[in-house]
Design an enzyme around this catalytic site. Structure first.
Site, short mmCIF file in Angstrom:
data_model
loop_
_atom_site.label_atom_id
_atom_site.label_comp_id
_atom_site.label_asym_id
_atom_site.label_seq_id
_atom_site.Cartn_x
_atom_site.Cartn_y
_atom_site.Cartn_z
N CYS A 21 0.53 -0.58 -0.03
CA CYS A 21 -0.50 0.19 -0.13
C CYS A 21 0.54 1.43 0.07
O CYS A 21 2.13 1.21 0.32
CB CYS A 21 -0.75 0.42 1.29
N CYS A 24 3.16 1.80 2.79
CA CYS A 24 4.31 1.28 2.82
C CYS A 24 5.44 2.06 1.86
O CYS A 24 6.49 2.17 2.15
CB CYS A 24 4.51 -0.03 1.94
N ASP A 441 -2.43 17.20 -27.90
CA ASP A 441 -1.37 16.99 -28.85
C ASP A 441 -2.01 17.66 -30.84
O ASP A 441 -3.24 16.73 -31.19
CB ASP A 441 -0.47 15.83 -29.25
#
Length: 750
Positions: A21, A24, A441
């Site tokens: 997770c 961590c 773009d």
């Protein structure tokens, strides 16, 4: 892999393993930053740590610190040398095996516990036999993570899952072997409340097995949807040529791997081949298609002395090129580093469930212990006290929390795929609500990305069909992209074209030949001048107007007289104006970004409805990243829509990257959302769907937590047995799944 070294320090990128997770990642980052002379950023999404260090610190010290925190770390191999396709099966296969095991074995356990009619004489022992592999083998990742977290004084949802399932299983073992639950013919009472003086006859194997199966299902769906780190880099590097024909002494040709190419080597590039590396043309002339790298829609004419870029395609004549940059110094490699830096610099999305569970999990464990003490203190007996404590743990097991994100994501992405939209993972959804600017773009996104015949201007007394027949027949013999546009346009209108009796390519100017007895010229105005011809006033005005609009003007003449001017350009997609309007309706400011010249960009902007002040033209690939960064520095939250390799770094840098699925793999992998249809209208639908999916995830999480908050006091008071708690827990999961399924009703804007 050390990416930079200076006199005062160095920088290294570490591959981190064992994170479950976002908390961590925060824990590892905190530990690394406590080291003297170390500055670290840990990205949970890419599972990488970018670390700057100096002084006496070594890479080994950094790895040791990560390992002491309870995780793994190593220097990743260079992207070009890794066999990444084998990584995904290795990652998912163990999880899939555990999930299948859990589902197959847990279903009969739950059925026997909840339906008294299925409880035959020794049903409880069959339940134990089936549940044991689920709680031990299938749930092992939860137990391992809980143990690792406990060693470092932390608690996560893994802790609650492990404690809850283990408590239910261990209690069942006690009841079977030391209580009355193992008696042949015992039936499981379907009770709503806990008997204060009994409990030795109850087993809770269905809760242990069911919770494990549900959570594993959520983890598997989540892992399958998670974006793999480094895919954009691999896609970039794979664009380069693999082999190259080097010219040795005496003109001898030798085919060697491109990795053996050295600066100064001369190599041959035939029509249709990729240019192996950055270099300078020393012989020949041709047109080079650089659209995959620069975004330029018109192939660039090159000749002796002109620079060329590796991975671009030679679409015309034979070229001999002298290598000027190889390996990590090429433009392609530099773009790969841009993507890598942009990905590492993007903050990892913090999961809402993980943020709340950091407080929720310890509170639940404390409440379970408090329940145990309260019942013991009131003389209810150890059996009833432990039963109530187990009920608290089971009712609080975050099955619904584990399913809240992946189920909504799976339904949302499934519906999105039907509409031409692919959401890569839950970590991108937060960005969709904040986005206020969308950078588009031009080539391949707003436009078709291919040259198209747009208009035919004819001189007085000339027939348009004859112009198309003669010019199209001659251009049909050429491989040049502009020639193909003319030929395709002529074929579309006439259906068939004659075969030239004579044909010749005039490098850099056009083509000439004989068609149906006519001496025909098709090309630049200068080609006509070489034959002492000039355009009449009307055609000259048409040529000037076409060039002012950024289009390519092609002169057509036959039998010594100029007859027509053809306009060729990268055509705007029919749906682009409507797409820009929909993006505005979502509160977004559209900005057109392109490597083409200013005239082309402004012409396209006018056609689709983008304001002139929101046009940014003539930008190099690295400039696209800078444009995104500049907008972000102005306080904007930026979405980027692109399809080329030149867009990959900008897509990774943007707060939200939307890649056209008709584009390159590099752009698709770098983007957060992929528009599978290649229709720009899908960009607006993608943002709407992503926002709605995020809303569903948030509502799932809210109701999952609200359910726990309401049910915990009931369990603590003994008003719910663990079996009823398990059933209620399962119902909360059904509710979350049902809420997620509502995403199937999402409709694209009409």
């Amino acid at each position: 892999m050390i990416t930079d070294t200076t006199d005062t320090g160095a920088e290294v990128e570490l591959a981190i393993g064992g994170m479950t997770c976002a908390s961590c990642a925060a824990r590892i980052e905190k530990k690394l930053n406590r080291m003297a002379g170390v500055t670290a950023t840990v990205n949970y999404a890419t599972e990488k740590a970018k670390v700057s260090y100096s002084g006496d610190v070594s890479v080994g010290d950094l790895i040791a610190t990560v390992e002491a925190t309870g995780y793994t770390a190593q220097e990743p191999a260079p992207p070009a040398g890794r066999e990444e396709p084998a990584e995904e099966p290795d990652e998912l296969r163990p999880l899939r095996q555990r999930l299948v095991t859990a589902v197959v074995l847990a279903v009969p356990v739950v059925a026997m516990a909840m339906v008294p009619a299925l409880q035959f004489e020794y049903w409880q022992w069959l339940s134990l036999t089936l549940a044991a592999p689920v709680v031990t083998y299938a749930a092992w990742p939860f137990h391992k993570a809980a143990f690792t977290n406990a060693r470092h004084g932390a608690a996560t949802m893994d802790t609650l899952i492990s404690v809850g399932t283990s408590a239910a299983f261990l209690w069942s073992l006690w009841a079977l072997f030391f209580g009355t639950a193992g008696t042949p013919g015992m039936t499981h009472p379907f009770e709503l409340t806990i008997e204060r003086t009994d409990g030795a006859g109850n087993i809770y194997l269905e809760a242990a097995a069911g919770v494990t199966a549900f959570i594993l299902a959520g983890r598997y769906f989540e892992a399958r949807a998670k974006r793999k780190a480094g895919a954009a880099l691999r896609a970039l590097l794979e664009l380069g040529a693999k082999d190259v024909t080097v010219l040795r002494d005496g003109g001898r040709e030798q085919t060697v791997p491109v990795t053996e190419l050295r600066v100064g080597d001369r190599f041959l590039v035939r029509p249709g081949e990729k240019i192996a590396t950055d270099g300078t043309v020393v012989e020949g002339s041709s047109a080079v298609d650089a659209s995959m790298l620069t975004g330029e829609s018109v192939p660039v004419e090159v000749g002796s002395g002109d620079p060329v870029t590796g991975a671009t395609i030679n679409v015309g004549g034979r070229l001999v090129v002298r290598a000027t940059r190889v390996g990590a110094d090429t433009q392609l490699a530099r773009m790969a580093r841009l993507v890598e830096d942009a990905q590492n610099g993007k903050a990892a999305a913090q999961r809402l469930a993980d943020r709340i569970s950091a407080v929720f999990v310890p509170v639940v464990i404390a409440l379970a212990l408090g329940t145990l003490g309260f019942w013991l203190g009131n003389g209810a007996g150890l059996t009833a006290a432990f039963t109530a404590a187990v009920a608290v743990l089971v009712i609080a097991c975050p099955c619904a929390l584990g399913l809240a994100t992946p189920t909504a994501l799976m339904v949302g992405t499934g519906r999105g795929a039907q509409l031409g939209i692919l959401i890569k993972g839950p970590e991108v959804l937060e960005s969709t609500r904040r986005v206020d600017t969308v950078v588009l773009d031009k080539t391949g996104t707003v436009t078709t990305g291919r040259m198209t015949l747009l208009a035919v201007h004819i001189a007085d007394g000339t027939d348009e069909a004859e112009v198309l027949r003669l010019a199209g027949a001659l251009e049909h013999s050429s491989e040049h992209p502009i020639a193909r546009a003319v030929a395709d346009g002529a074929l579309a209108k006439l259906g068939a074209l004659p075969t030239p009796e004579d044909f010749a390519n005039v490098p850099g100017l056009g083509v000439q030949g004989v068609v149906e007895g006519h001496a025909v010229l098709v090309g630049r105005e200068r080609l006509l001048a070489d034959w002492a011809m000039e355009l009449p006033e009307g055609l000259a005005r048409a040529r000037a107007a076409a060039e002012d609009a950024g289009r390519t003007a092609i002169a057509v003449a036959w039998d010594g007289e100029a007859r027509a001017v053809l306009e060729v350009a990268d055509a705007v997609k029919e749906t682009s104006p409507e797409a820009v309007r929909r993006l505005r309706d979502l509160g977004l400011i559209p900005i057109l970004l392109t490597g083409d010249n200013e005239a082309v960009a402004r012409s396209v902007a006018r056609e689709v409805g983008i304001a002139p002040e929101h046009v940014v033209a003539e930008v190099l690939p690295q400039d696209k990243v800078e444009v995104v960064k500049r907008l972000q520095a102005e306080g904007r939250s930026v979405a980027m829509v692109g399809d080329g390799v030149n867009d990959a770094a900008a897509l990774a840098q943007a707060d939200l990257g939307l890649a056209m699925g008709t584009g390159t793999d590099a752009a698709i992998e770098a983007g957060d959302l992929t528009l599978v249809r290649g229709d720009l209208r899908a960009a607006a639908d993608a943002i709407r769907l992503a926002r709605r999916t995020l809303g569903t995830i948030r509502s799932n999480l809210f109701w999952a937590f609200a359910y726990n908050v309401a049910a915990l006091p009931l369990a603590a008071a003994g008003l719910l047995t663990p079996m009823i708690a398990g059933a209620a827990m399962a119902f909360s999961s059904v509710f979350v799944v049902g809420n997620s399924l509502r995403l199937r009703t999402f409709r694209a804007a009409g």
